[in-house]
Enzyme design. Sequence first.
Site, PDB file in Angstrom:
ATOM      1  N   ASP A  46      46.866  27.639  36.205  1.00  0.00           N
ATOM      2  CA  ASP A  46      45.788  26.656  36.069  1.00  0.00           C
ATOM      3  C   ASP A  46      45.718  26.127  34.632  1.00  0.00           C
ATOM      4  O   ASP A  46      44.931  25.229  34.338  1.00  0.00           O
ATOM      5  CB  ASP A  46      44.436  27.223  36.548  1.00  0.00           C
ATOM      6  CG  ASP A  46      43.975  28.430  35.757  1.00  0.00           C
ATOM      7  OD1 ASP A  46      44.711  28.889  34.861  1.00  0.00           O
ATOM      8  OD2 ASP A  46      42.856  28.932  36.036  1.00  0.00           O
ATOM      9  N   ASP A  85      48.570  29.912  40.913  1.00  0.00           N
ATOM     10  CA  ASP A  85      47.309  30.413  40.355  1.00  0.00           C
ATOM     11  C   ASP A  85      46.125  29.969  41.203  1.00  0.00           C
ATOM     12  O   ASP A  85      46.065  28.801  41.632  1.00  0.00           O
ATOM     13  CB  ASP A  85      47.141  29.811  38.953  1.00  0.00           C
ATOM     14  CG  ASP A  85      46.659  30.814  37.936  1.00  0.00           C
ATOM     15  OD1 ASP A  85      46.328  31.953  38.314  1.00  0.00           O
ATOM     16  OD2 ASP A  85      46.631  30.452  36.742  1.00  0.00           O
ATOM     17  N   LYS A 115      48.089  34.353  42.081  1.00  0.00           N
ATOM     18  CA  LYS A 115      47.540  35.101  40.943  1.00  0.00           C
ATOM     19  C   LYS A 115      46.058  34.796  40.833  1.00  0.00           C
ATOM     20  O   LYS A 115      45.643  33.653  41.068  1.00  0.00           O
ATOM     21  CB  LYS A 115      48.248  34.715  39.641  1.00  0.00           C
ATOM     22  CG  LYS A 115      47.668  35.445  38.410  1.00  0.00           C
ATOM     23  CD  LYS A 115      48.471  35.209  37.170  1.00  0.00           C
ATOM     24  CE  LYS A 115      48.099  33.948  36.420  1.00  0.00           C
ATOM     25  NZ  LYS A 115      46.672  33.823  36.038  1.00  0.00           N
ATOM     26  N   GLU A 117      42.318  36.012  38.423  1.00  0.00           N
ATOM     27  CA  GLU A 117      41.806  36.700  37.233  1.00  0.00           C
ATOM     28  C   GLU A 117      40.694  37.677  37.593  1.00  0.00           C
ATOM     29  O   GLU A 117      39.888  37.398  38.487  1.00  0.00           O
ATOM     30  CB  GLU A 117      41.269  35.669  36.228  1.00  0.00           C
ATOM     31  CG  GLU A 117      42.343  34.729  35.714  1.00  0.00           C
ATOM     32  CD  GLU A 117      41.812  33.702  34.712  1.00  0.00           C
ATOM     33  OE1 GLU A 117      40.653  33.821  34.254  1.00  0.00           O
ATOM     34  OE2 GLU A 117      42.577  32.773  34.393  1.00  0.00           O
ATOM     35  N   GLU A 188      46.589  39.754  29.259  1.00  0.00           N
ATOM     36  CA  GLU A 188      46.528  38.655  28.281  1.00  0.00           C
ATOM     37  C   GLU A 188      45.609  39.012  27.118  1.00  0.00           C
ATOM     38  O   GLU A 188      44.500  39.547  27.309  1.00  0.00           O
ATOM     39  CB  GLU A 188      46.025  37.361  28.958  1.00  0.00           C
ATOM     40  CG  GLU A 188      45.902  36.216  27.953  1.00  0.00           C
ATOM     41  CD  GLU A 188      45.759  34.831  28.544  1.00  0.00           C
ATOM     42  OE1 GLU A 188      45.811  34.685  29.781  1.00  0.00           O
ATOM     43  OE2 GLU A 188      45.590  33.880  27.747  1.00  0.00           O
TER      44      GLU A 188
END
Length: 292
Positions: A46, A85, A115, A117, A188
């Site tokens: 993204d 994403d 993916k 978060e 990250e």
Amino acid sequence: MERKVKVPDLQRMKEAGTKITALTAYDFPFGRIVDAAGVDVVLVGDTLGMVVQGLDTTLPVTLDEVIYHCRMVARGRSRALLVGDMPFGTYQVSVEDALRNAARLMKEGAVEAVKLEGGVRMAAAIRAISSVDIPVMGHVGLTPQSVHRMGGHKVQGRRRGNAPDARERVIEDARAVEEAGAFAVVLEGIPLDLAAEITEQLTIPTIGIGAGRHCDGQILVLHDVLGLYDQFAPKFTKRYAELGYIARAAIAAYVDEVRAERFPDDAHSYLLRAEGPGGKETGGRRRRAVAG
Ligand code: KIV
């Protein structure tokens, strides 16, 4: 083509101590180039909101936009594992929503994995999505979709304690992602010794970005690597080329030649009589092998 990279290969690479290489891509030409260069995992991130659309954050990116970019990359890549994403708001509302949107990304975007978060708080969504055999890559530490809660794109896990950015919380999140069934996790923006500890503790591969050299693999944003984006340059990015300057110089040369009436010359014009090989001159745009 070298052998196709599949989801279980990443686990084998961790076990064999072979570093996993990953990079983002957002369209057909770069999907081909990144794939031809031998990258193992291509992520349609993204981050397209920032490096392609020119936004300040990734938050406004929609699922339809990610799907659109995934389809372009899917046509260009043949060997690398393709991951799409899940944008902000497409998996946080409910587990059903997360499942529906992950399935859309796989069906319409032609991705092989998704993916998302978040750690502990996203475990139920990861469990539901992976339980229907949609492979999930987690993402913990500095999660850009939490930019407002973090007060910016801030390194996480530097201090101990119970705060949302504490070292212990990042470890809990990474463990929760693995326990929920993810096949890999992006780490990250965390200190390298914390990434080393998590990489050691987890069975699944860790893919670092701003998380140091001890991760099982590395990922970067393509436009950072190629020097195509300079609005925001975190310390961890490395520019391997300055394509922005090269593109600008090429375009300036074209502008100069048109103004000076040096382009188009005869070699780039159709003549009265056909003069190509075999007496044929092609007028259409032809498909050519990509440089790579
Ligand atoms: O969106 C993205 O490109 C990412 C990578 C930077 C890991 O999440």
